[in-house]
Design an enzyme around this catalytic site. Structure first.
Site, PDB file in Angstrom:
ATOM      1  CD  GLU A 126       4.303 -20.755  11.272  1.00 35.05           C
ATOM      2  OE1 GLU A 126       3.900 -21.173  12.364  1.00 35.05           O
ATOM      3  OE2 GLU A 126       3.622 -20.049  10.520  1.00 35.05           O
ATOM      4  CD  GLU A 146      -3.020  -0.414  -0.132  1.00 35.76           C
ATOM      5  OE1 GLU A 146      -3.277   0.799  -0.308  1.00 35.76           O
ATOM      6  OE2 GLU A 146      -3.429  -1.291  -0.905  1.00 35.76           O
TER       7      GLU A 146
END
Length: 191
Positions: A120, A89
């Site tokens: 992860e 963004e």
């Protein structure tokens, strides 16, 4: 101590069930929505409680950016996806160069749409992914791990510290539950 994926995480705040939501399926819709609205206030209160640490982190990042550094978010799962979303963004919202703020997600772009469980848990992968993105000493790293135990994020933060980059840890548990390596105690932001 290095936490392993098999370590008991049941004590973490993020792993606790909320007693107020045990019977969601039995609530009428209005009460269900009201409960969601009430519970949505809790994260806002936590962020307000971390305002001093957040301000210190913003100031430290700003210094690095003004000196030519870049900001990287590093995470796995939902935490990592939110970092990628924020980075994505920045160009349309602030007209920034797409290289200035980058999101690095365990599992890369495919993990945006499909869970990549297991990645992860690879501590070295956090460092390796930062290397692939050209992360360097003048840059900033915000390692995001909701429970504060994600090995991928720990590896990235340790690497950032080892090269003298700014390392900021962000978690959603109390500080004593988030054993993430970061630059200084004020650089650990828990919300």
């Amino acid at each position: 101590p290095t936490l392993q994926p098999s370590d008991d995480r049941g004590h973490l705040l993020t792993e606790q069930s909320n007693p107020r939501s045990r019977r969601l399926d039995q609530l009428v819709t209005k009460d269900l929505v009201n409960l969601f609205v009430e519970e949505d206030r809790r994260p806002q209160e936590a962020v307000a409680g971390a305002s001093e640490a957040l301000a210190a982190a913003v100031d430290a990042i700003s210094e690095r950016l003004l000196a030519g550094g870049r900001l990287f978010y590093l995470g796995a799962g939902t935490s990592g996806r939110l970092g990628v979303l924020d980075a994505a963004e920045c160009p349309p919202t602030f007209c920034s160069d797409p290289e200035l703020v980058q999101g690095v997600l365990a599992g890369g772009a495919p993990a945006l749409l499909r869970s990549s469980e297991g990645l992860e848990d690879l501590e070295q992968a956090g460092r390796d992914d930062l290397d692939r993105h050209g992360f360097q000493q003048g840059d900033c790293l915000v390692g995001i791990a909701a429970g504060g135990t994600t090995p991928y994020v720990r590896g990235g933060l340790s690497y950032a510290r080892s090269i003298g980059a700014l390392a900021i840890a962000m978690a959603c548990v109390p500080k004593d539950q988030a054993p993430l390596p970061c630059a200084l105690p004020p650089r650990l932001v828990t919300v």
